[in-house]
Scaffold this active site. Sequence first.
Site, mmCIF file in Angstrom:
data_model
loop_
_atom_site.group_PDB
_atom_site.id
_atom_site.type_symbol
_atom_site.label_atom_id
_atom_site.label_comp_id
_atom_site.label_asym_id
_atom_site.label_seq_id
_atom_site.Cartn_x
_atom_site.Cartn_y
_atom_site.Cartn_z
ATOM 1 C CE1 TYR A 1 -3.875 -2.316 0.732
ATOM 2 C CE2 TYR A 1 -2.263 -3.455 2.100
ATOM 3 C CZ TYR A 1 -3.478 -3.436 1.449
ATOM 4 O OH TYR A 1 -4.290 -4.540 1.503
ATOM 5 C CB CYS B 1 -7.076 -5.120 -5.021
ATOM 6 S SG CYS B 1 -8.580 -6.049 -4.785
ATOM 7 C CG HIS B 2 -5.274 -11.115 -5.538
ATOM 8 N ND1 HIS B 2 -5.994 -10.758 -6.660
ATOM 9 C CD2 HIS B 2 -4.282 -11.930 -5.974
ATOM 10 C CE1 HIS B 2 -5.457 -11.355 -7.720
ATOM 11 N NE2 HIS B 2 -4.410 -12.051 -7.344
ATOM 12 C CG ASN C 1 -10.993 -3.736 -7.028
ATOM 13 O OD1 ASN C 1 -11.623 -3.457 -8.036
ATOM 14 N ND2 ASN C 1 -10.072 -4.680 -6.987
ATOM 15 C CD GLU D 1 -1.859 -14.226 -8.647
ATOM 16 O OE1 GLU D 1 -1.041 -13.446 -8.137
ATOM 17 O OE2 GLU D 1 -2.929 -13.855 -9.143
#
Length: 103
Positions: free
Chosen positions: A24, A56-57, A48, A83
Amino acid sequence: MDGNFQETVLNLVKQIPAGKVTTYGEIARRITGSVRAARAVAQAVARNPYPIAIPCHRVVRSDGDVGGYSLGVEKKIKLLRAEGIEIGGRKVLNLKHFKIKIN
DNA sequence: CCCATGACTAATT
DNA sequence: AAATTAGCCATGG
């Protein structure tokens, strides 16, 4: 409306590739030049509208904690693991390794 | 314009 | 190393 801030934040978030993360604070620094607006950035991503389309994760805390997620922290952790990001407890392991800066 | 809120951070304990 | 604390800032009422 003038909501340029949130729009700018989301546009930057869209540029984070899978398998990478940022914080952030980094986003705040990229926009305002300082880390101080980190909390405002969180407010922006919290609203979002398209959590999957806009990844945004991939935005986590500076201390490695995954932070929050509108669809639930567990969901966020699953997405990150899928991921290739390693997470122990609620923290990203080797944050330094996966963290990137935005253009 | 004032006040409360929160997916944060850095410093301190 | 975990928990607390004060500071900060864009929104919305």
